[in-house]
Every structure is written in C-alpha cells, then in structure tokens.
Motif scaffolding. Structure first.
Motif, PDB file in Angstrom:
ATOM      1  N   UNK A  44      12.316 -24.938  23.339  1.00  0.00           N
ATOM      2  CA  UNK A  44      12.415 -23.645  23.413  1.00  0.00           C
ATOM      3  C   UNK A  44      13.481 -23.126  22.172  1.00  0.00           C
ATOM      4  N   UNK A  45      14.485 -23.915  21.883  1.00  0.00           N
ATOM      5  CA  UNK A  45      15.457 -23.499  20.731  1.00  0.00           C
ATOM      6  C   UNK A  45      16.148 -24.836  20.360  1.00  0.00           C
ATOM      7  N   UNK A  46      16.405 -24.634  18.955  1.00  0.00           N
ATOM      8  CA  UNK A  46      16.948 -25.815  18.335  1.00  0.00           C
ATOM      9  C   UNK A  46      18.430 -26.331  18.830  1.00  0.00           C
ATOM     10  N   UNK A  47      19.047 -25.097  19.210  1.00  0.00           N
ATOM     11  CA  UNK A  47      20.272 -25.140  20.019  1.00  0.00           C
ATOM     12  C   UNK A  47      20.304 -26.202  21.392  1.00  0.00           C
ATOM     13  N   UNK A  48      19.303 -26.162  21.869  1.00  0.00           N
ATOM     14  CA  UNK A  48      19.012 -26.857  23.094  1.00  0.00           C
ATOM     15  C   UNK A  48      18.717 -28.390  22.588  1.00  0.00           C
ATOM     16  N   UNK A  49      18.015 -28.415  21.771  1.00  0.00           N
ATOM     17  CA  UNK A  49      17.767 -30.030  21.321  1.00  0.00           C
ATOM     18  C   UNK A  49      18.832 -30.562  20.683  1.00  0.00           C
ATOM     19  N   UNK A  50      19.878 -29.791  20.052  1.00  0.00           N
ATOM     20  CA  UNK A  50      20.877 -30.618  19.536  1.00  0.00           C
ATOM     21  C   UNK A  50      21.950 -30.981  20.603  1.00  0.00           C
ATOM     22  N   UNK A  51      21.915 -30.049  21.821  1.00  0.00           N
ATOM     23  CA  UNK A  51      22.739 -30.445  22.637  1.00  0.00           C
ATOM     24  C   UNK A  51      22.105 -31.674  23.515  1.00  0.00           C
TER      25      UNK A  51
END
Length: 92
Positions: A44-51
């Motif tokens: 749902x967000x690129x930030x979550x995927x990065x984490x």
C-alpha cells in the motif's frame, strides 16, 4: 565475543546460553521472501516496502528459544521454551 550496546548507547551484559536460532540470513530464504515482496505483496505504500527490504537485508539470525518461563516447549528439546515473539513463525 564483542561489545553489545543498547539502542540508547548503554553497554549490555550478555550471558552465553544455549539457544535455538532461526536462520533468516540463509540466502535461499531471503531470495524467496524478497521475490514475494517484489511481485505479490501489496504494501500500500513504497515506504512500507522499503522498510521490509531493509529488515530482510538486516535480519540474519533470530533467537527463538529460551530456557525458562511459560510457553510452548520446543518439540525436539523439552529443556527449551519457544520465545513468544517467535512462536507464530515456527508454527507456520
């Protein structure tokens, strides 16, 4: 042996004890998880995927047992209890 520091910068006292570990740093496991993250998991967000990527790269071994307290006994070694933060991973 090496120095262990807490997140707050304090020196930690560590006891060497027997313990079981899950080897999250194993190359085949990491590749399989990373492939799933990149192709199937909707974060749902690129930030979550990065984490997630960061955690997968960072995680090597995770202690999954302890020698005291309440909990489920390790099935193959009754002197150890499954660490409560690891039990859902072991049962999957």
């Amino acid at each position: 042996e090496k120095e262990v520091m807490s997140r707050s910068g304090n020196e930690c006292v560590v006891a060497f004890t027997d313990q079981y570990y899950m080897k999250y740093g194993e190359e085949q496991w990491q590749k399989q998880v990373m492939d799933h993250l990149e192709t199937e998991l909707d974060c749902y967000s690129e930030d979550t995927k990065i984490k997630f990527r960061t955690a997968i790269d960072w995680l090597q071994e995770w202690g999954c047992s302890r020698s005291f307290g309440l909990g489920t006994l390790v099935p193959w070694d009754k002197q150890f209890v499954i660490e409560s933060l690891s039990d859902s991973t072991i049962y999957m």
